[in-house]
Design a protein around this motif. Structure first.
Motif, PDB file in Angstrom:
ATOM      1  N   GLU A 253       0.834  -1.209   0.000  1.00 50.52           N
ATOM      2  CA  GLU A 253       0.000   0.000   0.000  1.00 50.52           C
ATOM      3  C   GLU A 253       0.870   1.261   0.000  1.00 50.52           C
ATOM      4  N   ILE A 254       1.885   1.287   0.843  1.00 48.69           N
ATOM      5  CA  ILE A 254       2.795   2.434   0.895  1.00 48.69           C
ATOM      6  C   ILE A 254       3.555   2.559  -0.415  1.00 48.69           C
ATOM      7  N   ALA A 255       3.994   1.427  -0.975  1.00 45.79           N
ATOM      8  CA  ALA A 255       4.722   1.440  -2.246  1.00 45.79           C
ATOM      9  C   ALA A 255       3.876   2.019  -3.367  1.00 45.79           C
ATOM     10  N   ARG A 256       2.605   1.652  -3.414  1.00 49.02           N
ATOM     11  CA  ARG A 256       1.718   2.190  -4.452  1.00 49.02           C
ATOM     12  C   ARG A 256       1.542   3.701  -4.276  1.00 49.02           C
ATOM     13  N   THR A 257       1.322   4.140  -3.046  1.00 51.33           N
ATOM     14  CA  THR A 257       1.196   5.578  -2.779  1.00 51.33           C
ATOM     15  C   THR A 257       2.476   6.299  -3.186  1.00 51.33           C
ATOM     16  N   TYR A 258       3.610   5.704  -2.855  1.00 49.96           N
ATOM     17  CA  TYR A 258       4.922   6.279  -3.172  1.00 49.96           C
ATOM     18  C   TYR A 258       5.119   6.436  -4.677  1.00 49.96           C
ATOM     19  N   VAL A 259       4.903   5.370  -5.430  1.00 50.31           N
ATOM     20  CA  VAL A 259       5.168   5.435  -6.873  1.00 50.31           C
ATOM     21  C   VAL A 259       4.139   6.333  -7.580  1.00 50.31           C
ATOM     22  N   GLU A 260       2.905   6.360  -7.097  1.00 53.22           N
ATOM     23  CA  GLU A 260       1.923   7.290  -7.673  1.00 53.22           C
ATOM     24  C   GLU A 260       2.339   8.740  -7.396  1.00 53.22           C
ATOM     25  N   ALA A 261       2.890   8.986  -6.206  1.00 45.25           N
ATOM     26  CA  ALA A 261       3.370  10.338  -5.883  1.00 45.25           C
ATOM     27  C   ALA A 261       4.564  10.709  -6.757  1.00 45.25           C
ATOM     28  N   ILE A 262       5.449   9.757  -7.027  1.00 45.78           N
ATOM     29  CA  ILE A 262       6.564  10.030  -7.941  1.00 45.78           C
ATOM     30  C   ILE A 262       5.998  10.406  -9.311  1.00 45.78           C
ATOM     31  N   ALA A 263       5.035   9.619  -9.792  1.00 39.92           N
ATOM     32  CA  ALA A 263       4.437   9.874 -11.110  1.00 39.92           C
ATOM     33  C   ALA A 263       3.812  11.264 -11.185  1.00 39.92           C
ATOM     34  N   ASN A 264       3.247  11.712 -10.063  1.00 37.74           N
ATOM     35  CA  ASN A 264       2.592  13.021 -10.019  1.00 37.74           C
ATOM     36  C   ASN A 264       3.537  14.141  -9.578  1.00 37.74           C
ATOM     37  N   ARG A 265       4.803  13.809  -9.386  1.00 38.07           N
ATOM     38  CA  ARG A 265       5.809  14.767  -8.918  1.00 38.07           C
ATOM     39  C   ARG A 265       5.368  15.437  -7.618  1.00 38.07           C
ATOM     40  N   ASP A 266       4.765  14.637  -6.740  1.00 41.88           N
ATOM     41  CA  ASP A 266       4.212  15.113  -5.473  1.00 41.88           C
ATOM     42  C   ASP A 266       5.173  14.766  -4.327  1.00 41.88           C
ATOM     43  N   VAL A 267       6.198  15.570  -4.182  1.00 43.09           N
ATOM     44  CA  VAL A 267       7.237  15.313  -3.188  1.00 43.09           C
ATOM     45  C   VAL A 267       6.677  15.392  -1.769  1.00 43.09           C
ATOM     46  N   ASP A 268       5.710  16.255  -1.524  1.00 40.80           N
ATOM     47  CA  ASP A 268       5.133  16.360  -0.178  1.00 40.80           C
ATOM     48  C   ASP A 268       4.481  15.047   0.260  1.00 40.80           C
ATOM     49  N   THR A 269       3.778  14.376  -0.652  1.00 33.19           N
ATOM     50  CA  THR A 269       3.187  13.086  -0.310  1.00 33.19           C
ATOM     51  C   THR A 269       4.274  12.049  -0.054  1.00 33.19           C
ATOM     52  N   ILE A 270       5.311  12.057  -0.874  1.00 30.40           N
ATOM     53  CA  ILE A 270       6.427  11.124  -0.662  1.00 30.40           C
ATOM     54  C   ILE A 270       6.978  11.300   0.750  1.00 30.40           C
ATOM     55  N   LEU A 271       7.199  12.518   1.167  1.00 32.56           N
ATOM     56  CA  LEU A 271       7.765  12.773   2.489  1.00 32.56           C
ATOM     57  C   LEU A 271       6.785  12.417   3.605  1.00 32.56           C
ATOM     58  N   SER A 272       5.490  12.600   3.357  1.00 33.84           N
ATOM     59  CA  SER A 272       4.500  12.321   4.399  1.00 33.84           C
ATOM     60  C   SER A 272       4.409  10.835   4.749  1.00 33.84           C
ATOM     61  N   ILE A 273       4.816   9.959   3.845  1.00 35.74           N
ATOM     62  CA  ILE A 273       4.770   8.520   4.121  1.00 35.74           C
ATOM     63  C   ILE A 273       6.142   7.961   4.471  1.00 35.74           C
ATOM     64  N   SER A 274       7.153   8.840   4.586  1.00 45.90           N
ATOM     65  CA  SER A 274       8.530   8.410   4.821  1.00 45.90           C
ATOM     66  C   SER A 274       8.940   8.625   6.274  1.00 45.90           C
ATOM     67  N   ALA A 275       9.783   7.733   6.763  1.00 46.36           N
ATOM     68  CA  ALA A 275      10.340   7.852   8.106  1.00 46.36           C
ATOM     69  C   ALA A 275      11.352   8.992   8.154  1.00 46.36           C
ATOM     70  N   GLU A 276      11.533   9.575   9.329  1.00 48.46           N
ATOM     71  CA  GLU A 276      12.509  10.654   9.514  1.00 48.46           C
ATOM     72  C   GLU A 276      13.905  10.222   9.080  1.00 48.46           C
ATOM     73  N   ASP A 277      14.246   8.956   9.315  1.00 51.72           N
ATOM     74  CA  ASP A 277      15.588   8.459   9.015  1.00 51.72           C
ATOM     75  C   ASP A 277      15.620   7.607   7.737  1.00 51.72           C
ATOM     76  N   ILE A 278      14.755   7.932   6.781  1.00 56.21           N
ATOM     77  CA  ILE A 278      14.679   7.223   5.507  1.00 56.21           C
ATOM     78  C   ILE A 278      16.074   7.099   4.881  1.00 56.21           C
TER      79      ILE A 278
END
Length: 125
Positions: free
Chosen positions: A10-35
């Protein structure tokens, strides 16, 4: 790794869809502080460096087609075709690991050769 739906998938799908949409804020919102992100260009650690990595990639993308997303609760694999300004097609795979419900690790796998060839044509500033 199973093909059934799980938290990492589920997180992977959200991540790759955010990449496709150039939505960096969404990418960061699902990422750990120490990614931690490892790719052919090196390793980044932490949200600020991960933001810089995706800000740069977002500027390069002209189109991104998601080819596959598979995973379970702990890890997932996404495969996509990135059309970019420097390289017309870069088929890319990412192995994603999730910890505490957040994207914790991504290993980006692609052939960097076409990008290196492009860089030989760029004039230095």
């Amino acid at each position: 790794m199973s093909k059934t739906n799980g938290k990492a998938q589920e997180i992977a799908r959200t991540y790759v869809e955010a990449i496709a949409n150039r939505d960096v804020d969404t990418i960061l919102s699902i990422s750990a502080e120490d990614i931690v992100c490892t790719s052919p260009i090196g390793q980044t650690a932490g949200l600020e460096r991960f933001r810089a990595f995706h800000d740069g990639f977002a500027q390069m993308i002209t189109n991104l087609t998601i080819l596959a997303v598979y995973g379970d609760d702990e890890q997932a694999v996404v495969v996509y075709d990135a059309e970019t300004h420097p390289v017309p097609h870069a088929v890319t795979a990412e192995l994603i690991k999730v910890k505490d419900g957040k994207l914790a690790v991504t290993n980006v796998i692609y052939d960097a050769t076409p990008f290196a060839a492009y860089m030989t044509t760029v004039q230095p500033h």
